[in-house]
Design a protein around this motif. Structure first.
Motif, PDB file in Angstrom:
ATOM      1  N   LEU A 118       0.837  -1.194   0.000  1.00  0.00           N
ATOM      2  CA  LEU A 118       0.000   0.000   0.000  1.00  0.00           C
ATOM      3  C   LEU A 118       0.874   1.246   0.000  1.00  0.00           C
ATOM      4  O   LEU A 118       1.848   1.331   0.745  1.00  0.00           O
ATOM      5  CB  LEU A 118      -0.901   0.001   1.232  1.00  0.00           C
ATOM      6  CG  LEU A 118      -1.817   1.202   1.408  1.00  0.00           C
ATOM      7  CD1 LEU A 118      -2.949   1.163   0.384  1.00  0.00           C
ATOM      8  CD2 LEU A 118      -2.386   1.242   2.824  1.00  0.00           C
ATOM      9  N   ARG A 119       0.506   2.207  -0.821  1.00  0.00           N
ATOM     10  CA  ARG A 119       1.206   3.493  -0.834  1.00  0.00           C
ATOM     11  C   ARG A 119       0.394   4.470  -0.003  1.00  0.00           C
ATOM     12  O   ARG A 119      -0.648   4.943  -0.445  1.00  0.00           O
ATOM     13  CB  ARG A 119       1.403   3.981  -2.270  1.00  0.00           C
ATOM     14  CG  ARG A 119       2.463   3.185  -3.018  1.00  0.00           C
ATOM     15  CD  ARG A 119       2.434   3.474  -4.511  1.00  0.00           C
ATOM     16  NE  ARG A 119       3.526   2.804  -5.190  1.00  0.00           N
ATOM     17  CZ  ARG A 119       3.523   1.519  -5.524  1.00  0.00           C
ATOM     18  NH1 ARG A 119       2.487   0.762  -5.233  1.00  0.00           N
ATOM     19  NH2 ARG A 119       4.573   0.982  -6.136  1.00  0.00           N
ATOM     20  N   PHE A 120       0.870   4.758   1.197  1.00  0.00           N
ATOM     21  CA  PHE A 120       0.124   5.588   2.135  1.00  0.00           C
ATOM     22  C   PHE A 120       0.049   7.024   1.636  1.00  0.00           C
ATOM     23  O   PHE A 120       1.053   7.606   1.237  1.00  0.00           O
ATOM     24  CB  PHE A 120       0.795   5.551   3.511  1.00  0.00           C
ATOM     25  CG  PHE A 120       0.117   6.411   4.543  1.00  0.00           C
ATOM     26  CD1 PHE A 120      -1.125   6.075   5.033  1.00  0.00           C
ATOM     27  CD2 PHE A 120       0.724   7.566   5.003  1.00  0.00           C
ATOM     28  CE1 PHE A 120      -1.749   6.862   5.979  1.00  0.00           C
ATOM     29  CE2 PHE A 120       0.108   8.366   5.950  1.00  0.00           C
ATOM     30  CZ  PHE A 120      -1.134   8.008   6.439  1.00  0.00           C
ATOM     31  N   ASP A 121      -1.148   7.573   1.662  1.00  0.00           N
ATOM     32  CA  ASP A 121      -1.382   8.944   1.240  1.00  0.00           C
ATOM     33  C   ASP A 121      -1.931   9.721   2.433  1.00  0.00           C
ATOM     34  O   ASP A 121      -3.054   9.452   2.869  1.00  0.00           O
ATOM     35  CB  ASP A 121      -2.371   8.974   0.082  1.00  0.00           C
ATOM     36  CG  ASP A 121      -2.632  10.384  -0.440  1.00  0.00           C
ATOM     37  OD1 ASP A 121      -2.046  11.341   0.122  1.00  0.00           O
ATOM     38  OD2 ASP A 121      -3.405  10.524  -1.404  1.00  0.00           O
ATOM     39  N   PRO A 122      -1.189  10.693   2.981  1.00  0.00           N
ATOM     40  CA  PRO A 122      -1.700  11.450   4.129  1.00  0.00           C
ATOM     41  C   PRO A 122      -3.002  12.174   3.844  1.00  0.00           C
ATOM     42  O   PRO A 122      -3.745  12.501   4.765  1.00  0.00           O
ATOM     43  CB  PRO A 122      -0.565  12.449   4.418  1.00  0.00           C
ATOM     44  CG  PRO A 122       0.655  11.827   3.844  1.00  0.00           C
ATOM     45  CD  PRO A 122       0.184  11.086   2.629  1.00  0.00           C
ATOM     46  N   GLN A 123      -3.297  12.448   2.575  1.00  0.00           N
ATOM     47  CA  GLN A 123      -4.550  13.100   2.241  1.00  0.00           C
ATOM     48  C   GLN A 123      -5.729  12.138   2.272  1.00  0.00           C
ATOM     49  O   GLN A 123      -6.878  12.564   2.307  1.00  0.00           O
ATOM     50  CB  GLN A 123      -4.444  13.757   0.861  1.00  0.00           C
ATOM     51  CG  GLN A 123      -3.427  14.880   0.817  1.00  0.00           C
ATOM     52  CD  GLN A 123      -3.392  15.582  -0.524  1.00  0.00           C
ATOM     53  OE1 GLN A 123      -4.102  15.190  -1.449  1.00  0.00           O
ATOM     54  NE2 GLN A 123      -2.578  16.608  -0.634  1.00  0.00           N
TER      55      GLN A 123
END
Length: 509
Positions: A237-242
């Protein structure tokens, strides 16, 4: 009443004990600390590509399609090194410039209508582009992608394009037809081994929807998801803070397994197993799991108490953009934890920096904490109430009860803002409705004195009683004075406010 009937300024109150749920995290993050210099923006860059016009829908690019790829064929899934054509940035570039279906790019491609080559693929190549089109590998694998592997992947893709089991399953699930949903999810699993189907079957068995509740069967289905073949590059998973709550099926299954063992849902409570599943979720790329692991090392729940490891987990999560981690780091350096671990020195400048970083993401508790530090002058040469008011307002308008109470106090006294008793009363009312004890007492005082609106002794008595029940010390002292002024009718109305009649249940409910 003269000695007690005055709304008081925001008092130093205990730090809030809990963090919001992990699927309600903040939107973006900035990392800052006293030693790190200027804050740097954290975030994930998203590249949105487009498919070139007129592309043949039966032509499949292996690096782009999860179903038709080496990873779904038996012997070639992990038998070669990384190809630049598999990189998302490369694919985005190719899509943006309309080169995705050009014979010059390196990604393997073939048609599920004829995986060994047909008229469609012959137009852009000779059937199947070799996996090693970019050149021979220095250490070629012992087994490569054979024709059978490609046929297997093509057949699976053909089934996936035609099958509607998952669509029907989710439609039935949303309609509350859990028997049909379970049957369709099982079909989806039998046909394709779909991870989403296994995840939903785990949830259905755990909750007893469309089938008797069975935690062992739920765990077995969830294990099908987490134990499936995993590519640490493509599947991570590529974590996206948004979008901090976004997860994939593998992460969600690991988190659900952690919850089952932590709460003992139908099985023996096992915090150590919960921690192990949280580690798995972190390995799968879910950054907020690092915050959970930091908390575990702070509390000693399922992990040995270890402030150093807790800080490592929290700092890594905070740098990746998890607002809860930033807020928790602020509390640690502010010494606002219920059980403050040894070895973490009080550092108000660093605490304020972490609070501020979390506040910039929209984290309400952090916004309030940063405002209070400014209000009290903690870590500053002097208090900065004007700056505090800005942050109090930012949290108050989003429903933070403590911030509403603090902002109301500024309006009540006319400090930093023009005095406005009506606004103060409305803010106290809003905070009191969210069970804020100090706001309950302050509202009771204003109601009893007729400040900011009409006098209402019955409501004043009711709010004062509620504040007393929640432990506000001044409410207990003021209550007798308000009670002495009540008429029998007002006392009856106050009792009705405190004990509203229970509405009878609707027939058939």
């Amino acid at each position: 009443m003269a000695g007690t009937a005055r709304p008081s300024p925001p008092r130093r109150r205990p730090a809030r004990a809990g963090l919001p749920p992990m699927l309600m995290l903040a939107l973006a993050a900035h990392a800052a600390s006293a030693e790190a210099g200027p804050a740097r923006t954290l975030g994930a860059v998203q590249v949105t590509g487009r498919r070139s016009d007129g592309a043949d829908p039966s032509l499949v690019t292996a690096a782009r399609s999860r179903l038709l790829s080496r990873r779904d064929a038996s012997s070639c899934a992990f038998m070669r090194g990384h190809s630049a054509a598999d990189d998302e940035a490369t694919l985005a570039y190719l899509r943006d410039f309309g080169l995705l279906d050009s014979p010059s790019h390196e990604a393997e491609r073939f048609s599920d209508l004829g995986p060994d080559g047909d008229a469609k693929t012959a137009a852009v190549g000779s059937g199947i582009e070799r996996l090693d089109a970019q050149g021979p590998e220095p250490m070629p694998p012992a087994a490569g992608c054979a024709a059978g592997d490609r046929r297997f992947a093509a057949g699976r893709h053909w089934i996936a394009r035609k099958d509607r089991s998952l669509q029907q399953a989710f439609k039935a699930y949303e309609a509350g037809d859990f028997d049909t949903a379970r049957a369709r999810f099982e079909q989806g699993w039998d046909k394709l081994g779909d991870e989403e189907a296994a995840l939903m079957l785990g949830r259905l068995h755990l909750l007893g929807l469309g089938t008797p509740a069975s935690t062992p069967r739920a765990i077995a289905w969830l294990r099908e998801v987490v134990d499936a073949r995993y590519d640490p590059v493509a599947d991570r998973l590529r974590f996206d803070p948004q979008q901090p709550g976004r997860v994939n099926a593998r992460v969600e299954a690991a988190l659900l397994l952690a919850r089952i063992h932590l709460a003992g849902l139908g099985t023996r409570r096992d915090p150590a197993a919960a921690r192990a599943w949280s580690i798995r979720a972190l390995d799968y790329g879910f950054v907020p799991a690092g915050t959970l692991l930091g908390q575990a090392h702070l509390s000693g729940l399922g992990a040995p108490p270890d402030a150093r490891r807790a800080l490592a987990y929290l700092q890594a999560a905070g740098e990746a953009g998890d607002a809860n981690a930033l807020y928790l780091l602020g509390r640690l350096y502010h010494h606002q934890m219920p059980r403050q671990p040894e070895g973490i020195a009080l550092d108000l400048q660093r605490a304020g920096a972490y609070y501020g970083a979390a506040a910039r993401t929209g984290h309400l508790d952090a916004t309030y904490a940063a405002a209070r530090m400014l209000d009290l002058g903690e870590g500053l040469p002097a208090p900065a109430p004007e700056r505090a008011v800005v942050l109090y307002k930012a949290a108050a308008v989003q429903g933070h009860a403590d911030a509403q109470n603090a902002l109301a106090t500024f309006f009540y006294r006319g400090e930093g803002v023009p005095q406005d008793l009506a606004t103060a009363r409305r803010l106290f009312q809003a905070a009191a409705g969210r069970r804020q004890p100090e706001a309950m007492f302050n509202l009771a005082v204003m109601l009893a004195k007729g400040e900011g609106g009409d006098t209402d002794l019955a409501a004043a008595y009711a709010w004062c009683r509620l504040g007393q029940a929640l432990g506000h010390p001044q409410a207990a002292a003021a209550l007798p004075a308000i009670a002495a002024r009540l008429s029998p009718e007002q006392r009856a109305r106050a009792d009705a406010l405190l004990h509203p009649p229970v509405k009878p249940a609707a027939p058939g409910s």
